[in-house]
Structures are given as structure tokens and as C-alpha cells.
Design a protein around this motif. Sequence first.
Motif, PDB file in Angstrom:
ATOM      1  N   GLY A   1       0.852  -1.171   0.000  1.00  0.00           N
ATOM      2  CA  GLY A   1       0.000   0.000   0.000  1.00  0.00           C
ATOM      3  C   GLY A   1       0.891   1.223   0.000  1.00  0.00           C
ATOM      4  O   GLY A   1       2.119   1.129   0.027  1.00  0.00           O
ATOM      5  N   PHE A   2       0.281   2.399  -0.030  1.00  0.00           N
ATOM      6  CA  PHE A   2       1.087   3.611   0.046  1.00  0.00           C
ATOM      7  C   PHE A   2       0.321   4.698   0.789  1.00  0.00           C
ATOM      8  O   PHE A   2      -0.909   4.750   0.759  1.00  0.00           O
ATOM      9  CB  PHE A   2       1.529   4.093  -1.333  1.00  0.00           C
ATOM     10  N   VAL A   3       1.090   5.515   1.462  1.00  0.00           N
ATOM     11  CA  VAL A   3       0.581   6.611   2.271  1.00  0.00           C
ATOM     12  C   VAL A   3       1.057   7.912   1.640  1.00  0.00           C
ATOM     13  O   VAL A   3       2.243   8.059   1.338  1.00  0.00           O
ATOM     14  CB  VAL A   3       1.115   6.515   3.717  1.00  0.00           C
ATOM     15  N   ILE A   4       0.151   8.838   1.403  1.00  0.00           N
ATOM     16  CA  ILE A   4       0.507  10.180   0.952  1.00  0.00           C
ATOM     17  C   ILE A   4       0.082  11.133   2.055  1.00  0.00           C
ATOM     18  O   ILE A   4      -1.101  11.219   2.396  1.00  0.00           O
ATOM     19  CB  ILE A   4      -0.154  10.519  -0.387  1.00  0.00           C
ATOM     20  N   ALA A   5       1.067  11.830   2.645  1.00  0.00           N
ATOM     21  CA  ALA A   5       0.811  12.634   3.833  1.00  0.00           C
ATOM     22  C   ALA A   5       1.557  13.958   3.762  1.00  0.00           C
ATOM     23  O   ALA A   5       2.600  14.074   3.113  1.00  0.00           O
ATOM     24  CB  ALA A   5       1.244  11.868   5.089  1.00  0.00           C
ATOM     25  N   ARG A   6       1.025  14.935   4.468  1.00  0.00           N
ATOM     26  CA  ARG A   6       1.753  16.181   4.625  1.00  0.00           C
ATOM     27  C   ARG A   6       3.073  15.900   5.356  1.00  0.00           C
ATOM     28  O   ARG A   6       3.113  15.112   6.309  1.00  0.00           O
ATOM     29  CB  ARG A   6       0.927  17.182   5.441  1.00  0.00           C
ATOM     30  N   LYS A   7       4.121  16.558   4.921  1.00  0.00           N
ATOM     31  CA  LYS A   7       5.421  16.348   5.555  1.00  0.00           C
ATOM     32  C   LYS A   7       5.379  16.746   7.026  1.00  0.00           C
ATOM     33  O   LYS A   7       6.040  16.120   7.869  1.00  0.00           O
ATOM     34  CB  LYS A   7       6.490  17.128   4.805  1.00  0.00           C
ATOM     35  N   SER A   8       4.601  17.768   7.340  1.00  0.00           N
ATOM     36  CA  SER A   8       4.485  18.174   8.747  1.00  0.00           C
ATOM     37  C   SER A   8       3.870  17.069   9.592  1.00  0.00           C
ATOM     38  O   SER A   8       4.260  16.865  10.753  1.00  0.00           O
ATOM     39  CB  SER A   8       3.641  19.449   8.857  1.00  0.00           C
ATOM     40  N   GLU A   9       2.924  16.327   9.020  1.00  0.00           N
ATOM     41  CA  GLU A   9       2.322  15.209   9.734  1.00  0.00           C
ATOM     42  C   GLU A   9       3.293  14.039   9.855  1.00  0.00           C
ATOM     43  O   GLU A   9       3.334  13.352  10.878  1.00  0.00           O
ATOM     44  CB  GLU A   9       1.041  14.758   9.025  1.00  0.00           C
ATOM     45  N   LEU A  10       4.078  13.816   8.810  1.00  0.00           N
ATOM     46  CA  LEU A  10       5.099  12.762   8.866  1.00  0.00           C
ATOM     47  C   LEU A  10       6.114  13.059   9.964  1.00  0.00           C
ATOM     48  O   LEU A  10       6.508  12.161  10.730  1.00  0.00           O
ATOM     49  CB  LEU A  10       5.792  12.634   7.510  1.00  0.00           C
ATOM     50  N   GLU A  11       6.532  14.298  10.061  1.00  0.00           N
ATOM     51  CA  GLU A  11       7.493  14.673  11.095  1.00  0.00           C
ATOM     52  C   GLU A  11       6.906  14.506  12.493  1.00  0.00           C
ATOM     53  O   GLU A  11       7.569  14.024  13.415  1.00  0.00           O
ATOM     54  CB  GLU A  11       7.957  16.107  10.871  1.00  0.00           C
ATOM     55  N   ALA A  12       5.633  14.876  12.648  1.00  0.00           N
ATOM     56  CA  ALA A  12       4.979  14.788  13.956  1.00  0.00           C
ATOM     57  C   ALA A  12       4.699  13.348  14.371  1.00  0.00           C
ATOM     58  O   ALA A  12       4.451  13.084  15.554  1.00  0.00           O
ATOM     59  CB  ALA A  12       3.669  15.573  13.938  1.00  0.00           C
ATOM     60  N   ALA A  13       4.750  12.408  13.419  1.00  0.00           N
ATOM     61  CA  ALA A  13       4.402  11.011  13.706  1.00  0.00           C
ATOM     62  C   ALA A  13       5.523  10.242  14.396  1.00  0.00           C
ATOM     63  O   ALA A  13       5.322   9.096  14.806  1.00  0.00           O
ATOM     64  CB  ALA A  13       4.025  10.294  12.405  1.00  0.00           C
ATOM     65  N   LYS A  14       6.672  10.836  14.555  1.00  0.00           N
ATOM     66  CA  LYS A  14       7.800  10.130  15.152  1.00  0.00           C
ATOM     67  C   LYS A  14       7.446   9.639  16.556  1.00  0.00           C
ATOM     68  O   LYS A  14       6.984  10.399  17.406  1.00  0.00           O
ATOM     69  CB  LYS A  14       9.025  11.042  15.222  1.00  0.00           C
ATOM     70  N   GLY A  15       7.653   8.338  16.776  1.00  0.00           N
ATOM     71  CA  GLY A  15       7.452   7.754  18.093  1.00  0.00           C
ATOM     72  C   GLY A  15       6.025   7.399  18.440  1.00  0.00           C
ATOM     73  O   GLY A  15       5.765   6.882  19.529  1.00  0.00           O
ATOM     74  N   ARG A  16       5.085   7.633  17.536  1.00  0.00           N
ATOM     75  CA  ARG A  16       3.677   7.363  17.851  1.00  0.00           C
ATOM     76  C   ARG A  16       3.258   5.918  17.610  1.00  0.00           C
ATOM     77  O   ARG A  16       2.349   5.415  18.253  1.00  0.00           O
ATOM     78  CB  ARG A  16       2.774   8.254  16.994  1.00  0.00           C
ATOM     79  N   SER A  17       3.877   5.269  16.636  1.00  0.00           N
ATOM     80  CA  SER A  17       3.343   3.988  16.171  1.00  0.00           C
ATOM     81  C   SER A  17       3.394   2.917  17.244  1.00  0.00           C
ATOM     82  O   SER A  17       4.326   2.847  18.052  1.00  0.00           O
ATOM     83  CB  SER A  17       4.110   3.515  14.929  1.00  0.00           C
ATOM     84  N   HIS A  18       2.400   2.069  17.202  1.00  0.00           N
ATOM     85  CA  HIS A  18       2.299   0.907  18.077  1.00  0.00           C
ATOM     86  C   HIS A  18       3.108  -0.271  17.550  1.00  0.00           C
ATOM     87  O   HIS A  18       3.203  -1.302  18.197  1.00  0.00           O
ATOM     88  CB  HIS A  18       0.837   0.472  18.132  1.00  0.00           C
TER      89      HIS A  18
END
Length: 399
Positions: A217-234
Amino acid sequence: MRAEATDKVEGFEPPALGEPYLLTPGPLTTASSVKQAMLRDWGSWDGDFRAMTGDLRNRLLALTGDKKGEFDCVPIQGSGTFAVEAMLGSFVPRDGKVLVLANGAYGLRAAQTMQYLGRAHTLIDKGDYLPPRGAEVAAALDADPAITHVIVIHCETSSGILNPVGEISEAVYAKGRKLLIDSMSAFGAIPLDVNEIRYEVMVSSANKCIEGVPGFGFVIARKSELEAAKGRSHSLSLDIHAQWAAMEKTGQWRFTPPTHVVAAFLQALKLHEAEGGVAGRGARYAKNRDVMVAGMRELGFETLLSEQWLSPIIVTFFCPAHEKFSFPRFYDLMKGKGFIIYPGKLTVVESFRVGCIGHMDEHVMRRVVEAAAASLNEMGVDTAAPPATAIAERAKLAA
């Protein structure tokens, strides 16, 4: 000698080796050159394959209309559901709350994913017949200030509803929230231009409207959201920020990529561009739908949805009320004639689905109708009219 991939528009030749047409929402029937692109082996760390990954990301970004460089594309291994879970786990803060908009199985699956993630969510469930509307989204956001994000399914393929994502986006951002879009079965054929419809993240899959094969699959996201996602994933493997950071640094996937699938997808993207991009692909699918629906209605079949909500992706039909009709038998007869259709996923009435996407055109869809007519005849079914109760239920819920 291996066949060379091309970017010319191919005629809609029958599938090779007597394969049936896949009238499903993906996997779907692919062009011969897409299949041929998988005949070469690629080294996952090799510079040539890294260049292929970069090309893939750039070509997908171009389909969004992003002219300002505000977005980036991150492919991730697995099925579309992997990408949806990765999106929810990476872009929703652990103390955030998601409003899930559901009108079928895939919206409900997003809610189930939130349960697995152990993150707060609430649900608007519209059932099988109707889309969520902007006004009710706005009302739900007013009623619950804790909601930070809204997720909507672009095309709900369990029923075939094309949801009004533009209207929903306006409601979401008017209330100061963020929108996530599952465009699994729509991206590439239904416009999702970032200049027209605001969203933070969307996800799709290789084996849908681009007409590749399953594997990522693929994710298209705002770069600001990509940066903010650091450390969130389960999850280690579904961490979109980590995948993005690795690709930005090395050009490589973090873990073994589906190399052959990537090669096939690049060829599919070239065919997509040669056909006229999103507009060209969407026009062919719409013609497929119109020809097929008109023919099926002549046989007595009725669509689940009213005209305004029919998508060019997949169409749901009520099963006939005739006592001799059996969907398993109908399925087998259609398969014997070269067409694999899809069972229904509705909770209220018996149904089945016919996909309009894949490497096929209106001439194929006319053959689908002919096969349906012959199959009904072989079953001794002289009318495909649905139960009166099904039509009454549709009318009541659509009112």
C-alpha cells in the motif's frame, strides 16, 4: 529474453491462458505488460531498485496535484488494511480521538482497528445505503471537542457508495479538526487533488485503480504530519515515520520490499499516464459501470444504491427473489463463462457485487451481461427481480 515494459496504451485483450476476468475491487485483471514486468529479479538494496522506489513515489505524488512540495509518499509492505492500520497508528496521537465515518464493512474495519490500537474513537454508522454528510459530521464534532481526527472511506466497496469527501473535508476543517482518507479503491480513478480537497493523509493500494498487483500500500501525507508522527506507532513494521525517514536517508525500504510488485506497479503507472491519468482512467470505469448496470437492469436486477451514489468502482446488486436462484450456483456459472464476481458484504439483504475496475472496457462489460443472462437461463430463473422487501427497505432508508 525478457519482455520489455512499455508505456503505450494496450488494447483490452483477454486475460492470458484462459484466465477469467476479475470483476472484483482488487486484485483485478492486469495488462500483459504489467505481468511481464515481474519476469526480472531485482536486488532490494541495489541502486537500480532504489531508483525505482524513488520513481514510484514521485509518480504517485504527481497524481495528487501537490505543486508546493507539502506532501510526501511512503509505500509500505502488505495489503491495504496494513496501510490503514499504519495510518491510524502513526498519525493519530495516543491521546487523540478519531471520529470514524462508516457505511459498510471498511468503515467498520477502521473502527475495529482503533479498538485494537486501544485509542479513543467514536462512530457514525450510516448502514449500507447512505453516505455520511457534512452537516452530521459537523454536528458530531460540535458535540465532542475531544475528537482530533476524522477518517472517511472514499469509496465504500462493500456497497459501492462513493462518499462525498469534499463536503466532509469542508466540515472537518471548519471545525478545526484533521481528515484522514482511506482511498483504497478510488485513488487513481476518482480525483483527490490536494488543491481541491483538504486532507492530512490518504492511503491506497497497488492492486486497485492503478491496476498493479497486490503486495504493498502507500501513504501520501503532509510532511508536517510525517514529522509529527515520530514515536507514535504501536508497531515496528507499520511505523510510517520510520519507513519515511529510512527512505529519505537511504532510498531503501526498511524491510524486504516486494520487488516484483514494485516493478509491475511502475509499468501500471506508465499505462495509467498514457490513458490520460485520473480523468482517463475514471472515464473508462464510468463507461464500464453505465454499460453493465443498464444491461443488468434489463435482466431485472436492481442496484442496492440509488443513482446518485453509484460509484464507477463496484456495483452491488440485490440477489433475485426467484426460488431457483442460488448465488453459489450463479457464481460458478459466471466463473465458467470467464467472469469472477464478488459476494455481497451487506448485513440486511442478500446481494452480490460486480467490479468495474481493472484492465477491461465496455465491450467486456457487455459480455458480462450476456453471461449473466445465460446463467440465469441455465438456472431456470426467468426474472432477476429482487424481493419486494429489499426495494421497500432501500426506499425507506433513502428517504
